[in-house]
Design a protein around this motif. Structure first.
Motif, PDB file in Angstrom:
ATOM      1  N   ASP A   1       0.829  -1.261  -0.051  1.00 11.65           N
ATOM      2  CA  ASP A   1       0.098  -0.168  -0.242  1.00 11.65           C
ATOM      3  C   ASP A   1       0.782   1.386   0.012  1.00 11.65           C
ATOM      4  N   PRO A   2       0.803   1.978  -1.252  1.00 13.42           N
ATOM      5  CA  PRO A   2       1.714   3.031  -1.364  1.00 13.42           C
ATOM      6  C   PRO A   2       1.638   4.262  -0.099  1.00 13.42           C
ATOM      7  N   ASN A   3       0.416   4.247   0.584  1.00 16.66           N
ATOM      8  CA  ASN A   3      -0.161   5.300   1.017  1.00 16.66           C
ATOM      9  C   ASN A   3       0.659   4.766   2.483  1.00 16.66           C
ATOM     10  N   SER A   4       0.525   3.605   2.819  1.00 17.69           N
ATOM     11  CA  SER A   4       0.989   3.542   4.699  1.00 17.69           C
ATOM     12  C   SER A   4       2.447   3.824   5.189  1.00 17.69           C
ATOM     13  N   ASN A   5       3.080   4.409   5.748  1.00 15.63           N
ATOM     14  CA  ASN A   5       4.136   4.564   5.791  1.00 15.63           C
ATOM     15  C   ASN A   5       4.697   3.535   7.059  1.00 15.63           C
ATOM     16  N   PHE A   6       5.797   3.231   6.095  1.00 18.70           N
ATOM     17  CA  PHE A   6       7.427   2.484   6.882  1.00 18.70           C
ATOM     18  C   PHE A   6       8.144   3.281   7.498  1.00 18.70           C
ATOM     19  N   SER A   7       8.100   2.175   8.840  1.00 19.18           N
ATOM     20  CA  SER A   7       9.281   2.196   9.489  1.00 19.18           C
ATOM     21  C   SER A   7      10.121   1.325   9.976  1.00 19.18           C
ATOM     22  N   SER A   8      11.113   1.346  10.950  1.00 19.52           N
ATOM     23  CA  SER A   8      11.121   0.152  11.476  1.00 19.52           C
ATOM     24  C   SER A   8      10.615  -0.144  12.680  1.00 19.52           C
ATOM     25  N   ASP A   9       9.066   0.866  12.833  1.00 20.16           N
ATOM     26  CA  ASP A   9       7.874   0.642  14.165  1.00 20.16           C
ATOM     27  C   ASP A   9       7.096   0.820  13.802  1.00 20.16           C
ATOM     28  N   HIS A  10       7.309   0.207  11.544  1.00 22.51           N
ATOM     29  CA  HIS A  10       5.745   0.208  11.098  1.00 22.51           C
ATOM     30  C   HIS A  10       6.361  -0.670  10.085  1.00 22.51           C
ATOM     31  N   PRO A  11       5.844  -2.348   9.992  1.00 23.09           N
ATOM     32  CA  PRO A  11       6.094  -3.161   9.108  1.00 23.09           C
ATOM     33  C   PRO A  11       5.378  -2.770   7.847  1.00 23.09           C
ATOM     34  N   LYS A  12       5.581  -3.410   7.156  1.00 24.13           N
ATOM     35  CA  LYS A  12       5.387  -2.457   5.589  1.00 24.13           C
ATOM     36  C   LYS A  12       3.813  -3.926   5.005  1.00 24.13           C
ATOM     37  N   GLN A  13       3.124  -2.202   4.810  1.00 21.82           N
ATOM     38  CA  GLN A  13       1.461  -2.350   5.089  1.00 21.82           C
ATOM     39  C   GLN A  13       1.173  -2.620   3.488  1.00 21.82           C
ATOM     40  N   TYR A  14      -0.169  -3.773   3.206  1.00 21.85           N
ATOM     41  CA  TYR A  14      -0.787  -4.338   1.793  1.00 21.85           C
ATOM     42  C   TYR A  14      -1.636  -3.796   1.871  1.00 21.85           C
ATOM     43  N   LEU A  15      -1.769  -3.998   0.379  1.00 20.41           N
ATOM     44  CA  LEU A  15      -3.340  -3.542   0.242  1.00 20.41           C
ATOM     45  C   LEU A  15      -4.603  -4.777   1.015  1.00 20.41           C
ATOM     46  N   ARG A  16      -4.415  -5.478   0.936  1.00 20.93           N
ATOM     47  CA  ARG A  16      -5.130  -5.979   1.536  1.00 20.93           C
ATOM     48  C   ARG A  16      -4.153  -6.543   2.836  1.00 20.93           C
ATOM     49  N   LYS A  17      -4.825  -6.308   3.883  1.00 20.98           N
ATOM     50  CA  LYS A  17      -3.758  -6.728   4.657  1.00 20.98           C
ATOM     51  C   LYS A  17      -3.464  -7.865   5.467  1.00 20.98           C
ATOM     52  N   HIS A  18      -2.639  -8.930   5.648  1.00 23.26           N
ATOM     53  CA  HIS A  18      -2.093 -10.011   6.104  1.00 23.26           C
ATOM     54  C   HIS A  18      -2.173 -10.188   7.862  1.00 23.26           C
ATOM     55  N   ASN A  19      -3.822 -10.101   7.523  1.00 24.20           N
ATOM     56  CA  ASN A  19      -4.656 -10.685   8.891  1.00 24.20           C
ATOM     57  C   ASN A  19      -4.686 -12.103   9.079  1.00 24.20           C
ATOM     58  N   GLN A  20      -4.873 -12.560  10.487  1.00 23.22           N
ATOM     59  CA  GLN A  20      -5.270 -13.988  10.343  1.00 23.22           C
ATOM     60  C   GLN A  20      -6.351 -14.974   9.504  1.00 23.22           C
ATOM     61  N   THR A  21      -7.377 -13.439   9.065  1.00 20.99           N
ATOM     62  CA  THR A  21      -8.628 -14.071   8.775  1.00 20.99           C
ATOM     63  C   THR A  21      -8.221 -13.756   7.160  1.00 20.99           C
ATOM     64  N   HIS A  22      -7.646 -12.800   6.301  1.00 19.15           N
ATOM     65  CA  HIS A  22      -7.055 -13.234   5.117  1.00 19.15           C
ATOM     66  C   HIS A  22      -5.629 -14.073   4.664  1.00 19.15           C
ATOM     67  N   THR A  23      -5.630 -14.627   5.971  1.00 16.31           N
ATOM     68  CA  THR A  23      -4.471 -15.057   5.784  1.00 16.31           C
ATOM     69  C   THR A  23      -4.660 -17.213   5.683  1.00 16.31           C
ATOM     70  N   THR A  24      -5.924 -17.074   6.260  1.00 18.36           N
ATOM     71  CA  THR A  24      -6.517 -18.465   6.300  1.00 18.36           C
ATOM     72  C   THR A  24      -6.876 -18.437   4.885  1.00 18.36           C
ATOM     73  N   GLN A  25      -7.736 -17.293   4.531  1.00 13.90           N
ATOM     74  CA  GLN A  25      -8.684 -17.577   3.416  1.00 13.90           C
ATOM     75  C   GLN A  25      -7.559 -17.741   1.993  1.00 13.90           C
ATOM     76  N   HIS A  26      -6.144 -17.897   1.594  1.00 13.24           N
ATOM     77  CA  HIS A  26      -5.061 -17.518   1.114  1.00 13.24           C
ATOM     78  C   HIS A  26      -3.721 -18.522   1.421  1.00 13.24           C
ATOM     79  N   GLU A  27      -4.126 -19.427   2.250  1.00  9.13           N
ATOM     80  CA  GLU A  27      -3.447 -20.604   2.870  1.00  9.13           C
ATOM     81  C   GLU A  27      -3.200 -21.575   1.576  1.00  9.13           C
ATOM     82  N   ALA A  28      -4.229 -21.632   0.800  1.00 10.30           N
ATOM     83  CA  ALA A  28      -4.279 -22.915   0.151  1.00 10.30           C
ATOM     84  C   ALA A  28      -2.960 -22.421  -0.613  1.00 10.30           C
TER      85      ALA A  28
END
Length: 320
Positions: free
Chosen positions: A87-114
């Motif tokens: 996501d080019p609109n998110s702020n990256f720093s050592s304290d804030h990891p990279k953010q993707y357009l679709r967040k890598h949360n548990q729900t989204h990761t589980t949906q995409h794991e296969a």
């Protein structure tokens, strides 16, 4: 010509090969070749859930490359692209990891794991298939029918079209714009790939099939008089979820009208039971192939006589 409109595959390559063979397609060493005067059309959601992701993609894209098939994008292909794009609109720093357009949360990761189990995130294989997913248009229209994953909404399409390619395919910039929640492009994309929704009455919510809390409910947009019926009458939701909604709760301010005289083909809706047209003008070919008890389903559309729609034109691969 007969167009074999094939429902959501979700990585079940064995069901796909079974259906293609049942329809008379023959593998010629490179791709599944259709019988004379036939052409396939895949209605989206090729990926996620099943255990044969790569095989399903290879079958479909071999047919696309041989020009014996077409496809439209499903929400799962869109999600795969957004999951892999920063996501080019998110702020990256050592304290804030990279953010993707679709967040890598548990729900989204589980949906995409296969998908990621077979096509590892960031690998050369992953980049290859993401590039190929960009080649799939969001919708198709020709002289005899309209094809889209979830909803034929010409108003939403008019919002999206200026940011798409000439073939109605996404670009990375279009992906970024349509991923910004609550924006006009986001809402338009949601309509086309996920369908029409309406808010639940204040204070009410429901739990969907994946355990996610929802304050909006998907509606059966192919019905008439959407704003004059109860949510129970128009909702496309499991009975367990609707049980939490008062039976007299009315739908409100649903801004949708189907503006085409042609038949419309969709997937997405996890239908069950004996296949039948949703209305005189709308066919769904998703009959829950993403679960073991569901059947990969096809509607055989005769381009010389597209209407009336009839249950007799459905074909299911009964894998039992």
């Amino acid at each position: 010509m007969i167009i074999d409109v094939i429902g959501d595959i979700h990585g079940y390559a064995d069901k796909l090969t079974g259906l293609l063979i049942q329809l008379g397609y023959v593998h010629n060493g490179d791709f599944y070749e259709p019988p004379a005067n036939h052409r396939a059309l895949f209605i989206g959601d090729l990926i996620d859930r099943g255990s044969q992701q790569l095989a399903a993609l290879e079958i479909v894209f071999a047919m696309l490359d041989a020009n014996v098939a077409d496809a439209v994008m499903g929400n799962h292909e869109y999600n795969a692209l957004a999951f892999a794009t920063l996501d080019p609109n998110s702020n990256f720093s050592s304290d804030h990891p990279k953010q993707y357009l679709r967040k890598h949360n548990q729900t989204h990761t589980t949906q995409h794991e296969a998908f990621l189990a077979e096509i590892p995130f960031g690998s050369a294989l992953h980049k290859h298939w993401l590039a190929r997913l960009y080649e799939i248009p969001l919708w198709l229209e020709n002289d005899y029918a309209c094809f889209v994953h979830a909803c034929w909404d010409v108003d939403s399409m008019a919002i999206l079209q200026p940011m798409l390619t000439a073939d109605n395919c996404l670009t990375e910039q279009a992906l970024i714009l349509t991923s910004q929640k609550h924006s006009e492009p986001f809402e338009a994309l949601e309509r086309v790939l996920k369908g029409v929704e309406t808010p639940l009455p204040a204070g009410l919510s429901m739990i969907d099939k994946e355990g996610t809390k929802r304050t909006r409910v998907r509606v059966r947009w192919w019905l008439d008089d959407l704003n004059k019926q109860t949510i129970h009458q128009i909702a496309r939701a499991p009975n367990s979820g609707l049980a939490q909604i008062p039976k007299d709760a009315l739908s409100e301010n649903i801004d949708f009208v189907l503006r085409t005289y042609k038949p419309v083909f969709v997937g997405h809706y996890w239908m069950t039971g004996e296949p039948a047209p949703l209305s005189a003008q709308v066919i769904c070919t998703d009959y829950s192939a993403a679960v073991d008890s569901g059947y990969l389903t096809c509607y055989q559309l005769d381009t010389d006589q597209p209407l009336p729609l009839t249950a007799d034109n459905f074909v299911q691969y009964i894998h039992d």
